[in-house]
Design a protein around this motif. Structure first.
Motif, PDB file in Angstrom:
ATOM      1  N   GLY A  28      18.389  14.734  -4.653  1.00 25.10           N
ATOM      2  CA  GLY A  28      17.329  14.595  -3.662  1.00 25.10           C
ATOM      3  C   GLY A  28      17.753  13.851  -2.406  1.00 25.10           C
ATOM      4  O   GLY A  28      16.917  13.270  -1.724  1.00 25.10           O
ATOM      5  N   LEU A  29      19.050  13.880  -2.092  1.00 19.82           N
ATOM      6  CA  LEU A  29      19.543  13.189  -0.905  1.00 19.82           C
ATOM      7  C   LEU A  29      20.039  14.186   0.123  1.00 19.82           C
ATOM      8  O   LEU A  29      20.756  15.120  -0.216  1.00 19.82           O
ATOM      9  CB  LEU A  29      20.700  12.256  -1.267  1.00 19.82           C
ATOM     10  N   ILE A  40      27.844   2.354   3.216  1.00 19.73           N
ATOM     11  CA  ILE A  40      27.409   0.970   2.973  1.00 19.73           C
ATOM     12  C   ILE A  40      28.154   0.427   1.760  1.00 19.73           C
ATOM     13  O   ILE A  40      28.659  -0.697   1.773  1.00 19.73           O
ATOM     14  CB  ILE A  40      25.884   0.888   2.747  1.00 19.73           C
ATOM     15  N   TRP A  41      28.230   1.234   0.726  1.00 13.89           N
ATOM     16  CA  TRP A  41      28.893   0.836  -0.520  1.00 13.89           C
ATOM     17  C   TRP A  41      30.369   0.553  -0.282  1.00 13.89           C
ATOM     18  O   TRP A  41      30.913  -0.455  -0.722  1.00 13.89           O
ATOM     19  CB  TRP A  41      28.694   1.932  -1.556  1.00 13.89           C
ATOM     20  N   MET A  97      22.498   1.535  -7.041  1.00 14.21           N
ATOM     21  CA  MET A  97      23.763   1.580  -7.780  1.00 14.21           C
ATOM     22  C   MET A  97      23.916   2.789  -8.713  1.00 14.21           C
ATOM     23  O   MET A  97      24.952   3.451  -8.678  1.00 14.21           O
ATOM     24  CB  MET A  97      23.989   0.269  -8.536  1.00 14.21           C
ATOM     25  N   PRO A  98      22.926   3.124  -9.535  1.00  9.62           N
ATOM     26  CA  PRO A  98      23.096   4.319 -10.380  1.00  9.62           C
ATOM     27  C   PRO A  98      23.294   5.591  -9.550  1.00  9.62           C
ATOM     28  O   PRO A  98      24.085   6.460  -9.909  1.00  9.62           O
ATOM     29  CB  PRO A  98      21.798   4.393 -11.190  1.00  9.62           C
ATOM     30  N   LEU A  99      22.606   5.657  -8.421  1.00 10.73           N
ATOM     31  CA  LEU A  99      22.737   6.812  -7.538  1.00 10.73           C
ATOM     32  C   LEU A  99      24.141   6.862  -6.927  1.00 10.73           C
ATOM     33  O   LEU A  99      24.778   7.913  -6.876  1.00 10.73           O
ATOM     34  CB  LEU A  99      21.676   6.723  -6.446  1.00 10.73           C
ATOM     35  N   ILE A 103      27.036   9.728  -7.066  1.00 12.62           N
ATOM     36  CA  ILE A 103      27.667  10.252  -5.853  1.00 12.62           C
ATOM     37  C   ILE A 103      29.184  10.124  -5.968  1.00 12.62           C
ATOM     38  O   ILE A 103      29.931  11.062  -5.668  1.00 12.62           O
ATOM     39  CB  ILE A 103      27.152   9.519  -4.591  1.00 12.62           C
ATOM     40  N   ASP A 104      29.650   8.961  -6.417  1.00 13.00           N
ATOM     41  CA  ASP A 104      31.077   8.718  -6.555  1.00 13.00           C
ATOM     42  C   ASP A 104      31.708   9.665  -7.580  1.00 13.00           C
ATOM     43  O   ASP A 104      32.808  10.176  -7.361  1.00 13.00           O
ATOM     44  CB  ASP A 104      31.331   7.258  -6.932  1.00 13.00           C
ATOM     45  N   ALA A 105      31.014   9.895  -8.690  1.00  8.19           N
ATOM     46  CA  ALA A 105      31.543  10.809  -9.714  1.00  8.19           C
ATOM     47  C   ALA A 105      31.671  12.232  -9.163  1.00  8.19           C
ATOM     48  O   ALA A 105      32.678  12.909  -9.399  1.00  8.19           O
ATOM     49  CB  ALA A 105      30.643  10.785 -10.954  1.00  8.19           C
TER      50      ALA A 105
END
Length: 150
Positions: A28-29, A40-41, A97-99, A103-105
């Protein structure tokens, strides 16, 4: 051959983002939101909005709108800077964080697929070549931004 390299280099980021967009759509992004969150991360929390805009490569008003949307989703917080109340610093919320891990995976999987057929040595060489090309481009940019001499 050299004349087509620039076009190919320009096409790769678009291809990369297109694939990531499609794979991240179930979260949903929009591209603008996941790119902002990811930066940001990676940049680290507490940076001013202007630094984040510069890193992402967007104008400050566009970033303000995106950050407002991310705030509404409960994913980021903007806090006034202690030394300059007009400046806002960006922080991720625990809900982000879970999102970000998802995203990273997805990004890691896409990266692995992009680099199929390239070994570690080839990737190191590619990275060196890209660093050289980037340094050349930055040198050109710096020269062209110098005021003309009279």
């Amino acid at each position: 051959m050299a004349s087509s390299i620039g076009f190919r280099l320009a096409r790769l980021p678009h291809l990369w983002r297109s694939i990531l967009d499609r794979r991240l759509a179930p979260l949903g992004l929009t591209q603008t939101r996941w790119v902002t969150l990811y930066h940001i991360w990676r940049l680290g929390e507490g940076h001013p909005q202007c630094d984040l805009a510069r890193v992402i490569g967007v104008e400050a008003p566009s970033l303000v709108r995106t950050l407002g949307q991310l705030e509404e989703q409960g994913l980021v917080e903007r806090r006034a800077c202690d030394s300059d109340r007009r400046s806002k610093r960006i922080y991720l919320t625990p809900a982000a964080m879970p999102l970000l891990e998802k995203i990273d995976a997805v990004a890691t999987q896409v990266r692995e697929e992009f680099f199929v057929g390239l070994g570690e040595r080839e990737l190191e060489q590619l990275n060196e070549w890209l660093s050289t090309i980037e340094a050349n481009g930055l040198a050109i940019q710096a020269r062209e931004q110098e005021p003309p001499t009279a």
